[in-house]
Scaffold this motif. Structure first.
Motif, mmCIF file in Angstrom:
data_model
loop_
_atom_site.group_PDB
_atom_site.id
_atom_site.type_symbol
_atom_site.label_atom_id
_atom_site.label_comp_id
_atom_site.label_asym_id
_atom_site.label_seq_id
_atom_site.Cartn_x
_atom_site.Cartn_y
_atom_site.Cartn_z
ATOM 1 N N ILE A 1 -65.502 -55.894 -79.111
ATOM 2 C CA ILE A 1 -66.420 -55.328 -80.000
ATOM 3 C C ILE A 1 -67.709 -54.178 -80.215
ATOM 4 N N GLN A 2 -68.551 -54.625 -78.236
ATOM 5 C CA GLN A 2 -69.605 -54.335 -78.077
ATOM 6 C C GLN A 2 -68.940 -52.943 -77.758
ATOM 7 N N ASN A 3 -68.114 -51.792 -77.470
ATOM 8 C CA ASN A 3 -67.833 -50.728 -76.708
ATOM 9 C C ASN A 3 -67.140 -50.451 -77.890
ATOM 10 N N ALA A 4 -66.554 -50.869 -79.462
ATOM 11 C CA ALA A 4 -66.230 -50.385 -80.554
ATOM 12 C C ALA A 4 -67.235 -49.895 -81.081
ATOM 13 N N CYS A 5 -69.139 -50.538 -81.136
ATOM 14 C CA CYS A 5 -69.612 -50.642 -81.960
ATOM 15 C C CYS A 5 -70.419 -49.794 -81.120
ATOM 16 N N LYS A 6 -70.462 -49.115 -80.276
ATOM 17 C CA LYS A 6 -71.455 -47.673 -79.286
ATOM 18 C C LYS A 6 -70.647 -46.660 -79.347
ATOM 19 N N ASP A 7 -69.027 -46.502 -79.119
ATOM 20 C CA ASP A 7 -68.443 -45.208 -80.086
ATOM 21 C C ASP A 7 -68.735 -44.988 -81.398
ATOM 22 N N PHE A 8 -68.730 -46.228 -81.955
ATOM 23 C CA PHE A 8 -68.778 -45.596 -83.835
ATOM 24 C C PHE A 8 -69.857 -45.282 -83.769
ATOM 25 N N ALA A 9 -71.180 -45.669 -82.903
ATOM 26 C CA ALA A 9 -72.805 -45.322 -83.130
ATOM 27 C C ALA A 9 -72.914 -43.623 -82.745
ATOM 28 N N LYS A 10 -72.496 -43.087 -81.550
ATOM 29 C CA LYS A 10 -71.943 -41.945 -81.580
ATOM 30 C C LYS A 10 -71.384 -41.351 -81.394
ATOM 31 N N GLU A 11 -70.598 -41.472 -82.487
ATOM 32 C CA GLU A 11 -69.602 -40.718 -83.327
ATOM 33 C C GLU A 11 -70.028 -40.409 -84.495
ATOM 34 N N HIS A 12 -71.022 -41.376 -85.159
ATOM 35 C CA HIS A 12 -71.747 -40.899 -86.531
ATOM 36 C C HIS A 12 -73.052 -41.442 -86.830
ATOM 37 N N LEU A 13 -73.539 -41.643 -85.724
ATOM 38 C CA LEU A 13 -75.471 -42.360 -85.912
ATOM 39 C C LEU A 13 -75.558 -41.168 -84.923
ATOM 40 N N GLU A 14 -75.494 -41.215 -85.182
ATOM 41 C CA GLU A 14 -76.298 -39.602 -83.276
ATOM 42 C C GLU A 14 -76.059 -40.769 -81.737
ATOM 43 N N GLY A 15 -75.843 -42.265 -81.541
ATOM 44 C CA GLY A 15 -75.779 -42.465 -80.611
ATOM 45 C C GLY A 15 -76.798 -43.897 -81.144
ATOM 46 N N LYS A 16 -76.907 -44.437 -82.525
ATOM 47 C CA LYS A 16 -77.897 -45.262 -82.587
ATOM 48 C C LYS A 16 -77.387 -46.582 -82.775
ATOM 49 N N MET A 17 -77.366 -47.818 -81.557
ATOM 50 C CA MET A 17 -76.549 -48.169 -81.833
ATOM 51 C C MET A 17 -76.755 -49.495 -82.822
ATOM 52 N N GLY A 18 -78.211 -49.601 -82.977
ATOM 53 C CA GLY A 18 -78.720 -50.645 -84.147
ATOM 54 C C GLY A 18 -78.498 -50.258 -84.781
ATOM 55 N N LYS A 19 -78.120 -49.254 -85.606
ATOM 56 C CA LYS A 19 -77.990 -48.787 -86.842
ATOM 57 C C LYS A 19 -76.129 -49.539 -87.719
ATOM 58 N N VAL A 20 -76.009 -50.361 -86.974
ATOM 59 C CA VAL A 20 -74.627 -50.180 -86.945
ATOM 60 C C VAL A 20 -74.892 -52.392 -86.666
ATOM 61 N N ALA A 21 -75.676 -51.940 -85.409
ATOM 62 C CA ALA A 21 -74.921 -53.494 -84.633
ATOM 63 C C ALA A 21 -76.045 -54.374 -85.848
ATOM 64 N N MET A 22 -77.517 -54.136 -86.406
ATOM 65 C CA MET A 22 -78.329 -54.550 -86.831
ATOM 66 C C MET A 22 -77.299 -55.213 -88.145
ATOM 67 N N PRO A 23 -77.167 -53.966 -89.000
ATOM 68 C CA PRO A 23 -76.520 -54.509 -90.515
ATOM 69 C C PRO A 23 -75.292 -55.069 -89.952
ATOM 70 N N LEU A 24 -74.699 -55.226 -88.759
ATOM 71 C CA LEU A 24 -73.699 -56.173 -88.688
ATOM 72 C C LEU A 24 -73.532 -57.357 -88.359
ATOM 73 N N ARG A 25 -75.493 -57.514 -87.480
ATOM 74 C CA ARG A 25 -75.709 -58.937 -87.917
ATOM 75 C C ARG A 25 -75.835 -59.824 -89.120
ATOM 76 N N ALA A 26 -76.935 -59.296 -89.912
ATOM 77 C CA ALA A 26 -76.456 -59.534 -90.898
ATOM 78 C C ALA A 26 -75.992 -60.090 -91.980
ATOM 79 N N ALA A 27 -74.379 -59.238 -91.978
ATOM 80 C CA ALA A 27 -73.518 -59.249 -92.437
ATOM 81 C C ALA A 27 -72.533 -60.659 -91.670
ATOM 82 N N ILE A 28 -72.467 -60.455 -90.505
ATOM 83 C CA ILE A 28 -72.158 -61.783 -90.194
ATOM 84 C C ILE A 28 -72.199 -63.336 -89.611
#
Length: 89
Positions: free
Chosen positions: A28-55
């Motif tokens: 899950i962490q690796n998927a988050c990192k890969d997504f951040a690299k591809e879509h968010l200029e590598g900023k993993m917090g931009k996906v991890a923080m909303p994910l944390r809030a959602a779950i």
């Protein structure tokens, strides 16, 4: 805790979550990192923080990836969907 930008990121991230074959914390962490690299200029917090809030409903929790593993893919997807719906209406 979750804003419109975060909901948009989660909306895109849903497909990634669905595609994780072995739903364990490390993958899950690796998927988050890969997504951040591809879509968010590598900023993993931009996906991890909303994910944390959602779950978890909070900005603080144990590892968001471990929480996701414990909840399981189906529950994580349900919680992401619910978080995204708030901003779609």
């Amino acid at each position: 805790v979750l804003d419109e930008d975060g909901a948009n990121v989660l909306s895109q991230f849903q497909e990634t979550v669905s595609g994780i074959e072995d739903f364990i914390s490390e993958n899950i962490q690796n998927a988050c990192k890969d997504f951040a690299k591809e879509h968010l200029e590598g900023k993993m917090g931009k996906v991890a923080m909303p994910l944390r809030a959602a779950i978890t409903g909070s900005t603080q929790s144990p590892s968001v990836f471990l929480c996701a593993e414990v909840l399981g893919r189906d529950e994580v997807l349900k919680r992401i969907e619910k978080a995204v719906e708030v901003f779609d209406s």
